[in-house]
Every structure is written in structure tokens, then in C-alpha cells.
Design a protein around this motif. Structure first.
Motif, PDB file in Angstrom:
ATOM      1  N   ARG A  65      -9.045  39.871  -1.217  1.00 64.99           N
ATOM      2  CA  ARG A  65      -9.484  39.372  -2.521  1.00 64.99           C
ATOM      3  C   ARG A  65     -10.120  38.005  -2.350  1.00 64.99           C
ATOM      4  O   ARG A  65      -9.606  37.159  -1.631  1.00 64.99           O
ATOM      5  N   ASP A  66     -11.222  37.787  -3.028  1.00 61.72           N
ATOM      6  CA  ASP A  66     -11.854  36.478  -3.032  1.00 61.72           C
ATOM      7  C   ASP A  66     -11.185  35.616  -4.095  1.00 61.72           C
ATOM      8  O   ASP A  66     -11.042  36.017  -5.242  1.00 61.72           O
ATOM      9  N   LEU A  67     -10.766  34.409  -3.697  1.00 63.23           N
ATOM     10  CA  LEU A  67     -10.120  33.486  -4.616  1.00 63.23           C
ATOM     11  C   LEU A  67     -11.100  32.393  -5.015  1.00 63.23           C
ATOM     12  O   LEU A  67     -12.076  32.128  -4.319  1.00 63.23           O
ATOM     13  N   ASP A  68     -10.824  31.743  -6.127  1.00 65.58           N
ATOM     14  CA  ASP A  68     -11.652  30.629  -6.562  1.00 65.58           C
ATOM     15  C   ASP A  68     -11.498  29.459  -5.595  1.00 65.58           C
ATOM     16  O   ASP A  68     -10.462  29.297  -4.947  1.00 65.58           O
ATOM     17  N   ALA A  69     -12.519  28.629  -5.526  1.00 69.06           N
ATOM     18  CA  ALA A  69     -12.480  27.454  -4.657  1.00 69.06           C
ATOM     19  C   ALA A  69     -11.465  26.449  -5.183  1.00 69.06           C
ATOM     20  O   ALA A  69     -11.293  26.280  -6.386  1.00 69.06           O
ATOM     21  N   VAL A  70     -10.789  25.770  -4.279  1.00 69.51           N
ATOM     22  CA  VAL A  70      -9.804  24.754  -4.625  1.00 69.51           C
ATOM     23  C   VAL A  70     -10.374  23.401  -4.224  1.00 69.51           C
ATOM     24  O   VAL A  70     -10.784  23.209  -3.084  1.00 69.51           O
ATOM     25  N   VAL A  71     -10.404  22.467  -5.159  1.00 69.09           N
ATOM     26  CA  VAL A  71     -10.899  21.125  -4.892  1.00 69.09           C
ATOM     27  C   VAL A  71      -9.723  20.165  -4.955  1.00 69.09           C
ATOM     28  O   VAL A  71      -9.016  20.106  -5.960  1.00 69.09           O
ATOM     29  N   VAL A  72      -9.508  19.437  -3.871  1.00 65.57           N
ATOM     30  CA  VAL A  72      -8.429  18.461  -3.809  1.00 65.57           C
ATOM     31  C   VAL A  72      -9.055  17.078  -3.932  1.00 65.57           C
ATOM     32  O   VAL A  72      -9.969  16.744  -3.190  1.00 65.57           O
ATOM     33  N   ALA A  73      -8.574  16.297  -4.877  1.00 61.97           N
ATOM     34  CA  ALA A  73      -9.123  14.961  -5.098  1.00 61.97           C
ATOM     35  C   ALA A  73      -7.981  13.964  -5.157  1.00 61.97           C
ATOM     36  O   ALA A  73      -6.851  14.305  -5.494  1.00 61.97           O
ATOM     37  N   GLY A  74      -8.283  12.740  -4.834  1.00 61.36           N
ATOM     38  CA  GLY A  74      -7.282  11.682  -4.900  1.00 61.36           C
ATOM     39  C   GLY A  74      -7.726  10.502  -4.064  1.00 61.36           C
ATOM     40  O   GLY A  74      -8.638  10.593  -3.264  1.00 61.36           O
ATOM     41  N   ALA A  75      -7.056   9.395  -4.252  1.00 64.15           N
ATOM     42  CA  ALA A  75      -7.378   8.187  -3.501  1.00 64.15           C
ATOM     43  C   ALA A  75      -6.585   8.177  -2.206  1.00 64.15           C
ATOM     44  O   ALA A  75      -5.407   8.531  -2.171  1.00 64.15           O
ATOM     45  N   GLN A  76      -7.245   7.778  -1.146  1.00 66.79           N
ATOM     46  CA  GLN A  76      -6.625   7.689   0.168  1.00 66.79           C
ATOM     47  C   GLN A  76      -6.133   6.259   0.391  1.00 66.79           C
ATOM     48  O   GLN A  76      -6.684   5.313  -0.163  1.00 66.79           O
ATOM     49  N   PRO A  77      -5.089   6.089   1.207  1.00 64.97           N
ATOM     50  CA  PRO A  77      -4.695   4.716   1.534  1.00 64.97           C
ATOM     51  C   PRO A  77      -5.835   4.027   2.269  1.00 64.97           C
ATOM     52  O   PRO A  77      -6.648   4.677   2.913  1.00 64.97           O
ATOM     53  N   GLY A  78      -5.898   2.717   2.158  1.00 63.44           N
ATOM     54  CA  GLY A  78      -6.983   1.961   2.785  1.00 63.44           C
ATOM     55  C   GLY A  78      -6.989   2.125   4.293  1.00 63.44           C
ATOM     56  O   GLY A  78      -6.057   2.688   4.879  1.00 63.44           O
ATOM     57  N   PRO A  79      -8.035   1.639   4.930  1.00 59.43           N
ATOM     58  CA  PRO A  79      -8.108   1.745   6.387  1.00 59.43           C
ATOM     59  C   PRO A  79      -6.961   0.983   7.037  1.00 59.43           C
ATOM     60  O   PRO A  79      -6.408   0.047   6.451  1.00 59.43           O
ATOM     61  N   GLY A  80      -6.597   1.393   8.239  1.00 59.66           N
ATOM     62  CA  GLY A  80      -5.471   0.771   8.943  1.00 59.66           C
ATOM     63  C   GLY A  80      -5.709  -0.701   9.229  1.00 59.66           C
ATOM     64  O   GLY A  80      -6.828  -1.125   9.491  1.00 59.66           O
ATOM     65  N   MET A  81      -4.638  -1.490   9.155  1.00 61.53           N
ATOM     66  CA  MET A  81      -4.714  -2.918   9.438  1.00 61.53           C
ATOM     67  C   MET A  81      -3.599  -3.289  10.402  1.00 61.53           C
ATOM     68  O   MET A  81      -2.479  -2.807  10.281  1.00 61.53           O
ATOM     69  N   TRP A  82      -3.934  -4.155  11.368  1.00 55.11           N
ATOM     70  CA  TRP A  82      -2.960  -4.621  12.331  1.00 55.11           C
ATOM     71  C   TRP A  82      -2.920  -6.143  12.272  1.00 55.11           C
ATOM     72  O   TRP A  82      -3.954  -6.804  12.220  1.00 55.11           O
ATOM     73  N   LYS A  83      -1.703  -6.700  12.282  1.00 56.30           N
ATOM     74  CA  LYS A  83      -1.522  -8.142  12.225  1.00 56.30           C
ATOM     75  C   LYS A  83      -1.122  -8.648  13.615  1.00 56.30           C
ATOM     76  O   LYS A  83      -0.147  -8.180  14.194  1.00 56.30           O
ATOM     77  N   VAL A  84      -1.901  -9.599  14.124  1.00 53.85           N
ATOM     78  CA  VAL A  84      -1.617 -10.222  15.414  1.00 53.85           C
ATOM     79  C   VAL A  84      -1.407 -11.699  15.141  1.00 53.85           C
ATOM     80  O   VAL A  84      -2.250 -12.344  14.529  1.00 53.85           O
ATOM     81  N   SER A  85      -0.271 -12.230  15.575  1.00 52.96           N
ATOM     82  CA  SER A  85       0.004 -13.639  15.285  1.00 52.96           C
ATOM     83  C   SER A  85       0.555 -14.347  16.519  1.00 52.96           C
ATOM     84  O   SER A  85       1.196 -13.741  17.376  1.00 52.96           O
ATOM     85  N   LYS A  86       0.248 -15.640  16.581  1.00 54.31           N
ATOM     86  CA  LYS A  86       0.790 -16.508  17.624  1.00 54.31           C
ATOM     87  C   LYS A  86       0.958 -17.887  16.997  1.00 54.31           C
ATOM     88  O   LYS A  86      -0.032 -18.539  16.655  1.00 54.31           O
ATOM     89  N   GLY A  87       2.177 -18.270  16.821  1.00 56.55           N
ATOM     90  CA  GLY A  87       2.453 -19.544  16.159  1.00 56.55           C
ATOM     91  C   GLY A  87       2.010 -19.475  14.704  1.00 56.55           C
ATOM     92  O   GLY A  87       2.399 -18.570  13.960  1.00 56.55           O
ATOM     93  N   ASP A  88       1.173 -20.451  14.306  1.00 57.51           N
ATOM     94  CA  ASP A  88       0.674 -20.478  12.930  1.00 57.51           C
ATOM     95  C   ASP A  88      -0.602 -19.663  12.758  1.00 57.51           C
ATOM     96  O   ASP A  88      -1.087 -19.497  11.644  1.00 57.51           O
ATOM     97  N   HIS A  89      -1.169 -19.186  13.849  1.00 56.73           N
ATOM     98  CA  HIS A  89      -2.437 -18.459  13.792  1.00 56.73           C
ATOM     99  C   HIS A  89      -2.192 -16.966  13.557  1.00 56.73           C
ATOM    100  O   HIS A  89      -1.325 -16.366  14.179  1.00 56.73           O
ATOM    101  N   VAL A  90      -2.948 -16.401  12.633  1.00 58.95           N
ATOM    102  CA  VAL A  90      -2.819 -14.980  12.304  1.00 58.95           C
ATOM    103  C   VAL A  90      -4.198 -14.334  12.381  1.00 58.95           C
ATOM    104  O   VAL A  90      -5.177 -14.874  11.869  1.00 58.95           O
TER     105      VAL A  90
END
Length: 103
Positions: free
Chosen positions: A32-57
Motif C-alpha cells: 500500500r502506498d502511504l501519504d508522505a510524512v513531513v517532520v519539522a522542528g528546530a534543531q539544537p544549535g551547532p556544537g560548541m567547545w569551551k577551552v580555557s586556561k587561567g582567565d582566558h576562554v
């Protein structure tokens, strides 16, 4: 040369006739052919990495390229980090601009 061409055509003839029969679809009553399913929604933002040494970030922002069509990011965390940044470095690249005169 002509004999080789004719022999090659005779060798390929059964494969060509099989390819034509294999492409024709067979109607299956259980499929049986089914109707198309559309999934929508907001994605989490791009990955972020924090590198720190002393007071510097240093924050490293991951990128996705090429972006899928119609993607919507939740970029609240990225916006907060960019607002607090003293400097922002872009992607490395080279721009060549010829310095030519009028002539």
C-alpha cells in the motif's frame, strides 16, 4: 573490427532483454502506498567547545556544511557567547584581489 562489434552485440542482447523485463513493476496487492510524512522542528544549535586556561576562554563553534534545506537552529546559547566575546575569528580563507589600474 566489424565481426567483433557484431559478436559484442550478440553477447549483450540477452542482458538488454533481461533489463527491460526486470524494470517493469509487478502489482502486489499487499503493498500500500502511504501519504508522505513531513517532520519539522528546530534543531539544537551547532556544537560548541569551551577551552580555557587561567582567565582566558576560547569557544570553538562547530559548523555543518552544507546545511540541509529548511533547517532551523536554536541559537540562543551561541548568541550569548558571541555577545560576550572580545574577538571573533572567522573561517580561514584566502581572498585574491587583483590590483589592476584603469588599463
Amino acid at each position: 573490427m566489424r565481426v567483433l562489434s557484431i559478436a559484442l552485440l550478440w553477447a549483450l542482447f540477452p542482458a538488454m532483454s533481461f533489463a527491460q523485463t526486470a524494470v517493469s513493476p509487478v502489482a502486489d496487492p499487499l503493498v500500500r502506498d502511504l501519504d508522505a510524512v513531513v517532520v519539522a522542528g528546530a534543531q539544537p544549535g551547532p556544537g560548541m567547545w569551551k577551552v580555557s586556561k587561567g582567565d582566558h576562554v576560547l569557544w570553538i563553534l562547530g559548523t555543518v556544511s552544507p546545511l540541509p534545506g529548511g533547517i532551523e537552529w536554536k541559537a540562543d546559547e551561541v548568541c550569548e557567547v558571541l555577545e560576550q566575546a572580545d574577538e571573533i575569528l572567522g573561517s580561514p580563507g584566502v581572498a585574491i584581489r587583483p590590483d589592476v589600474g584603469l588599463f
